[in-house]
Design an enzyme around this catalytic site. Structure first.
Site, short mmCIF file in Angstrom:
data_model
loop_
_atom_site.label_atom_id
_atom_site.label_comp_id
_atom_site.label_asym_id
_atom_site.label_seq_id
_atom_site.Cartn_x
_atom_site.Cartn_y
_atom_site.Cartn_z
N ILE A 6 14.98 -56.87 24.23
CA ILE A 6 13.56 -56.78 23.90
C ILE A 6 13.40 -56.29 22.46
O ILE A 6 14.31 -55.70 21.89
CB ILE A 6 12.79 -55.86 24.88
CG1 ILE A 6 13.32 -54.42 24.83
CG2 ILE A 6 12.85 -56.42 26.29
CD1 ILE A 6 12.51 -53.45 25.68
N VAL B 297 15.71 -57.70 18.18
CA VAL B 297 15.84 -57.24 19.57
C VAL B 297 16.99 -56.25 19.70
O VAL B 297 17.94 -56.25 18.92
CB VAL B 297 16.01 -58.42 20.56
CG1 VAL B 297 14.81 -59.35 20.50
CG2 VAL B 297 17.28 -59.19 20.32
N ASP B 298 16.87 -55.40 20.72
CA ASP B 298 17.89 -54.40 20.96
C ASP B 298 18.88 -54.88 22.03
O ASP B 298 18.84 -56.04 22.43
CB ASP B 298 17.25 -53.06 21.33
CG ASP B 298 16.42 -53.12 22.60
OD1 ASP B 298 16.58 -54.07 23.40
OD2 ASP B 298 15.60 -52.22 22.80
N SER B 299 19.74 -54.00 22.49
CA SER B 299 20.76 -54.37 23.47
C SER B 299 20.18 -54.76 24.82
O SER B 299 20.86 -55.39 25.63
CB SER B 299 21.77 -53.23 23.64
OG SER B 299 21.10 -52.07 24.12
N MET B 300 18.90 -54.43 25.07
CA MET B 300 18.24 -54.83 26.31
C MET B 300 17.57 -56.20 26.18
O MET B 300 16.99 -56.71 27.12
CB MET B 300 17.19 -53.79 26.71
CG MET B 300 17.80 -52.44 27.05
SD MET B 300 16.55 -51.20 27.46
CE MET B 300 15.92 -50.79 25.82
#
Length: 139
Positions: A22, A17-20
């Site tokens: 997702i 997952v990324d910083s958001m």
């Protein structure tokens, strides 16, 4: 014509997952790869089978269409569906389904070509691949 497919269950890891929060878009290439490997094991046309016959099968096209995000801890099913083709290529379509909601998360497709042991493109379908197609009534 017979439809050949295979599925692989995945659980979204924190590293995907990324910083958001997702799934990072690049992780989908790995999910499709996981489904291709499951397909290869199920039908005897995996990367090692191809290599054993003196060929390589690199990707030359990979396409994604995102419908809904996956997040850390989600579980999904990745499906690879063989798409018959007369050319010396291996084509797949993909579906990723959210396991809990049973909805489509992403779709995609890929194309692989054959290279010989000298990494030269094979324009004609290798004999072993023709036999594989015959075995599954795909000609």
């Amino acid at each position: 014509m017979k439809i050949l497919s295979a599925t692989k269950e995945i659980e979204i890891r924190f590293s995907e997952v990324d910083s958001m929060g997702i799934v990072w878009h690049g992780a989908y290439a790995k999910y499709f790869e996981d489904a291709r490997e499951a397909f290869g094991k199920k039908y005897g046309i995996g990367y090692l089978d191809i290599k054993k016959n003196g060929y390589y099968a690199p990707l030359v096209n990979l396409d994604f269409s995102f419908k809904k995000p996956l997040t850390y801890g989600d579980k999904a099913i990745v499906e690879a569906i063989y798409e018959p083709c007369a050319a010396a290529k291996i084509k797949y379509k993909y579906n990723i389904f959210d396991l809990s909601q049973k909805i489509v998360i992403a779709t995609g497709s890929s194309v692989q070509v054959f290279l010989n042991a000298d990494y030269q493109l094979e324009w004609n379908t290798p004999e072993f691949f023709l036999k594989w197609k015959q075995k599954y009534n795909l000609l």
